[in-house]
Design an enzyme around this catalytic site. Structure first.
Site, short mmCIF file in Angstrom:
data_model
loop_
_atom_site.label_atom_id
_atom_site.label_comp_id
_atom_site.label_asym_id
_atom_site.label_seq_id
_atom_site.Cartn_x
_atom_site.Cartn_y
_atom_site.Cartn_z
N MET A 106 0.85 -1.20 0.00
CA MET A 106 0.00 0.00 0.00
C MET A 106 0.88 1.24 0.00
O MET A 106 1.84 1.31 0.76
CB MET A 106 -0.86 -0.02 1.26
CG MET A 106 -1.43 1.33 1.70
SD MET A 106 -2.06 1.26 3.41
CE MET A 106 -3.67 0.59 3.14
N ASP A 162 0.00 5.69 -1.23
CA ASP A 162 -0.90 6.84 -0.99
C ASP A 162 -2.37 6.51 -0.75
O ASP A 162 -2.95 5.68 -1.46
CB ASP A 162 -0.92 7.77 -2.20
CG ASP A 162 0.43 8.08 -2.77
OD1 ASP A 162 1.43 7.67 -2.19
OD2 ASP A 162 0.48 8.74 -3.82
N GLN A 220 -3.21 3.25 -3.15
CA GLN A 220 -2.28 2.71 -4.14
C GLN A 220 -1.90 1.31 -3.69
O GLN A 220 -1.47 1.11 -2.54
CB GLN A 220 -1.05 3.62 -4.22
CG GLN A 220 -1.33 4.95 -4.90
CD GLN A 220 -1.52 4.78 -6.38
OE1 GLN A 220 -0.56 4.70 -7.13
NE2 GLN A 220 -2.76 4.74 -6.85
N TRP A 233 6.33 -2.14 -4.19
CA TRP A 233 5.64 -1.32 -5.19
C TRP A 233 5.77 -1.97 -6.57
O TRP A 233 6.84 -2.43 -6.95
CB TRP A 233 6.26 0.08 -5.21
CG TRP A 233 5.46 1.05 -6.03
CD1 TRP A 233 4.46 1.85 -5.59
CD2 TRP A 233 5.59 1.30 -7.44
NE1 TRP A 233 3.95 2.58 -6.63
CE2 TRP A 233 4.62 2.27 -7.78
CE3 TRP A 233 6.40 0.80 -8.45
CZ2 TRP A 233 4.46 2.76 -9.07
CZ3 TRP A 233 6.25 1.29 -9.74
CH2 TRP A 233 5.28 2.26 -10.05
N PHE A 274 -2.45 5.42 -11.02
CA PHE A 274 -1.79 6.17 -9.96
C PHE A 274 -2.84 6.94 -9.15
O PHE A 274 -4.04 6.86 -9.40
CB PHE A 274 -0.74 7.11 -10.55
CG PHE A 274 0.61 6.47 -10.78
CD1 PHE A 274 0.76 5.09 -10.86
CD2 PHE A 274 1.75 7.26 -10.91
CE1 PHE A 274 2.01 4.50 -11.06
CE2 PHE A 274 3.01 6.69 -11.11
CZ PHE A 274 3.14 5.31 -11.19
N SER A 275 -2.34 7.75 -8.21
CA SER A 275 -3.22 8.38 -7.21
C SER A 275 -4.29 9.28 -7.80
O SER A 275 -4.12 9.84 -8.89
CB SER A 275 -2.36 9.19 -6.24
OG SER A 275 -1.73 8.29 -5.36
N GLU A 289 3.96 16.33 -5.57
CA GLU A 289 2.99 15.25 -5.75
C GLU A 289 1.76 15.49 -4.87
O GLU A 289 1.80 16.22 -3.89
CB GLU A 289 3.62 13.91 -5.37
CG GLU A 289 4.90 13.58 -6.15
CD GLU A 289 5.41 12.16 -5.88
OE1 GLU A 289 5.54 11.41 -6.85
OE2 GLU A 289 5.67 11.82 -4.71
#
Ligand code: FRU
Length: 496
Positions: free
Chosen positions: A37, A39, A55, A63, A98-99, A223
Site C-alpha cells: 500500500m 498513498d 495505491q 511497489w 496512480f493516485s 505530488e
C-alpha cells in the site's frame, strides 16, 4: 464490465488475505488487504460511509504496477475491505492507476479521477512515461472506466509544464455545482507547481491557472496536491520530492508541505508555509470534508526512502496514518486525532503531580495500543529541567522515545533502538512552543507506529516501528526536576 485483470486481482486478494490474521495487523490503522500500500486515494463520504482507496499492489509487498485497493468505514477506525476498485486494464492506464480522488455525481454515482500511466518507446529508442487524468464511475463497489479517457492530457497543460510528471488529481465540488481539480506537476527543471482545472460536469475539463508554484523553495516535483478552505483561509497541501532541509522546519527527502493563504480575485496568495508532519513516516496526505463539517486528513504512514527499513517477509506492507481533524489557529495548521478514537478508550489509568528527577515507571502504564496524554511542568521554576523523555515499545533490548529539551525547545522522536537493522534515518526533531518548560504531549501508539501530537496538535511527529510485540513497557526519564500529569487509555478496536 469487470476486466480480467481486475477479476484476477480480486480473486487473488480474497485468497491471499486469509494468510493474514487480525493479530498480524495494526490495531486501528488501515493496512493493505494484502501486499503493498502507498498513498491514500479517493478519500470520500459516499452512501453513508467513509471510503478510502489506496495505491495497491496485491501481488507482493513491494511497489509495482498500481491498482486501487478499497476499504470502507463508519468511524474511520474500523475498516472493512471491499474488492480492489481499479486495475491497469485499459490503453491509457496499462502501466498503472496512480493516485487520485473521488466525488459523488448529482445522479448518485461515485466518480473516481486518477492518473493513468502508459510507458511508451520514443522513435529515438528511449522510453518515457505518459501521465494523464482518467475517470471511472461506479456504485461504491464496481467502477466502469470512462470510454473517453483520458480527460486531461498534455494538450491541456500550460506552457513549460512536464507531461511526464502530471499526476494525482484531487477533485472538489464548487458552490455553483461545477467542479475544480488540482493536479501535481512541475516545469522542465522539475520545479513543482499545482495546476487548477475546472469542469461543468466532471467529464470535460479545462485548464484554469497555475494555483501555486515552488519557485525553487521546497524540493522538486510536487505530488499529491489538495486544496480546500479551512477556518476562513485557503489551504494547499502538497508532497514535494527531494527536499533540502531548512532549519527544523523541513527535512531531507520526501516531505509534506502546507501553504496557508487567501483568495485575491481568483488568485491564491500565500501567507504562511509549514511542514505538515515533523516525524519520519508521513506522506501524500489527502483530506475529506466529513458530513459534520470537519476537514479530516489521512496520510500514508511511511516514507519512500525508509521503505527498505522494514521486515522483508511480511505479507503486507504500508499503513495509513490515523485520520486527523484539521484546523487553523494563529495562522498555523493544527491536527488532532479524529474524536472517534475516544470510543476505543478502555482501562483509564491516571496520575497527577508526579514528581521525579530520573527514571520512573508507573503502575498500569504500559502497552502497545495506547492513548497517552502527558502534561509536563518544571518541578523547580528557578532551575528548569534539561531533558524529559518518554520511552515506549520498550523491554531490556528495545525502545523508541520522544524527548523534549525545554531550553532548546526541541522535541525529538528516536527509533534507533526499535529493532531496525538498516542504515536509514531513525530520528527527527521539531522546534516547538513552550513557556517555561511546560509541554503537552499526546502519544497514540499502535503495534507498528507512534504519532506524537504536541501542544494540542500544533506540531505532529509520526514514525513507524516494527519492534517485537513483547516490548510493551513505558517509562519516563527526567534530567532535572519534572512534575507530570499522565493519563493512559488502552485503545481497543473490537471486531465489528
Ligand atoms: C506519491 C506517488 C504519486 C503517484 C503514486 C504512485 O507517493 O509517487 O505521485 O501517483 O505515488 O504509486
Amino acid at each position: 464490465m469487470i476486466s480480467q485483470v481486475l477479476r484476477d486481482a480480486r480473486k487473488y486478494e480474497e485468497t491471499a488475505q486469509k494468510a493474514i490474521t487480525r493479530e498480524m495487523r495494526p490495531g486501528f490503522h488501515l493496512s493493505p488487504r494484502v501486499g503493498w500500500m502507498n498513498d491514500p486515494n479517493g478519500f470520500s463520504f459516499y452512501n453513508g460511509k467513509y471510503h478510502l482507496f489506496y495505491q495497491y499492489n496485491p501481488y507482493s509487498s513491494h511497489w509495482d504496477t498500481m491498482h486501487w485497493g478499497h476499504a470502507v468505514s463508519s468511524d474511520l477506525l474500523h475498516w472493512e475491505y471491499l474488492p480492489a476498485a481499479l486495475a491497469p486494464d485499459t490503453a491509457c492506464d496499462r502501466d498503472g492507476c496512480f493516485s487520485g480522488s473521488a466525488i459523488t455525481l448529482p445522479d448518485g454515482r461515485q466518480m473516481l479521477i486518477y492518473t493513468g500511466v502508459e510507458k511508451i518507446n520514443l522513435s529515438d529508442g528511449s522510453d518515457c512515461v505518459l501521465q494523464r487524468q482518467c475517470l471511472a464511475v461506479g456504485d461504491g463497489v464496481d467502477y466502469e472506466k470512462y470510454g473517453e479517457n483520458p480527460v486531461l492530457d498534455e494538450s491541456s497543460l500550460p506552457q513549460g509544464s512536464s507531461k511526464y510528471d502530471f499526476r494525482d488529481p484531487k477533485i472538489f465540488a464548487r458552490a455553483d455545482g461545477s467542479y475544480g481539480c488540482v493536479v501535481g506537476n512541475c516545469d522542465g527543471d522539475r520545479d513543482g507547481r499545482v495546476l487548477l482545472f475546472g469542469s461543468p460536469d466532471g467529464f470535460s475539463w479545462e485548464f484554469e491557472r497555475i494555483l501555486a508554484e515552488n519557485k525553487k523553495r521546497f524540493g522538486k516535483m510536487w505530488e499529491c496536491p489538495d486544496f480546500f478552505e479551512l477556518n476562513g483561509k485557503q489551504v494547499v497541501i502538497v508532497s514535494p520530492q527531494e527536499m533540502l532541509p531548512q532549519g527544523f522546519e523541513y527535512h531531507n527527502g520526501n516531505g509534506t508541505l502546507c501553504l496557508i493563504g487567501h483568495d485575491d480575485g481568483g488568485k491564491f496568495v500565500e501567507e504562511h508555509n509549514q511542514s505538515v508532519d515533523y516525524g519520519i513516516d508521513f506522506y501524500a496526505p489527502q483530506t475529506v470534508l466529513a458530513p459534520d463539517g470537519r476537514r479530516i486528513m489521512i496520510g500514508w504512514m511511511q516514507n519512500w526512502d525508509t521503505c527498505p527499513a522494514n521486515a522483508p517477509n511480511q505479507p503486507w506492507f504500508g499503513q495509513m496514518s490515523l485520520p486527523r481533524e484539521l484546523s487553523i489557529k494563529d495562522g498555523r495548521l493544527h491536527q488532532q486525532p479524529v474524536r472517534e478514537i475516544e470510543s476505543l478508550r478502555k482501562n483509564e489509568v491516571r496520575y497527577e503531580n508526579i514528581k521525579f528527577t530520573d527514571v520512573i515507571k508507573l503502575d498500569g502504564i504500559e502497552g502497545r495500543k495506547v492513548d497517552l496524554e502527558i502534561l509536563l511542568r518544571p518541578g523547580d521554576m528557578e532551575n528548569i529541567y534539561h531533558k524529559f523523555a518518554v520511552r515506549f515499545a520498550q523491554n531490556d533490548k528495545f525502545q523508541t522515545s520522544v524527548s523534549f529539551r525545554p531550553h532548546e525547545r526541541v522535541v525529538k522522536i528516536d527509533r534507533k533502538f526499535s529493532g531496525s537493522r538498516r542504515v536509514v534515518i531513525h530520528q527527527r526533531r521539531s522546534l516547538v512552543r513552550t513557556e517555561g518548560g511546560v509541554l503537552k504531549l499526546r502519544i497514540i501508539l499502535d503495534l507498528f507506529s507512534a504519532e506524537i501530537f504536541v501542544n494540542d496538535g500544533e506540531h505532529v511527529l509520526t514514525a513507524t516501528m516494527y519492534t517485537e510485540r513483547a516490548a510493551d513497557e513505558i517509562s519516563f526519564f527526567a534530567d532535572g526536576a519534572v512534575t507530570m500529569d499522565v493519563v493512559k487509555y488502552d485503545l481497543v478496536a473490537e471486531e465489528k
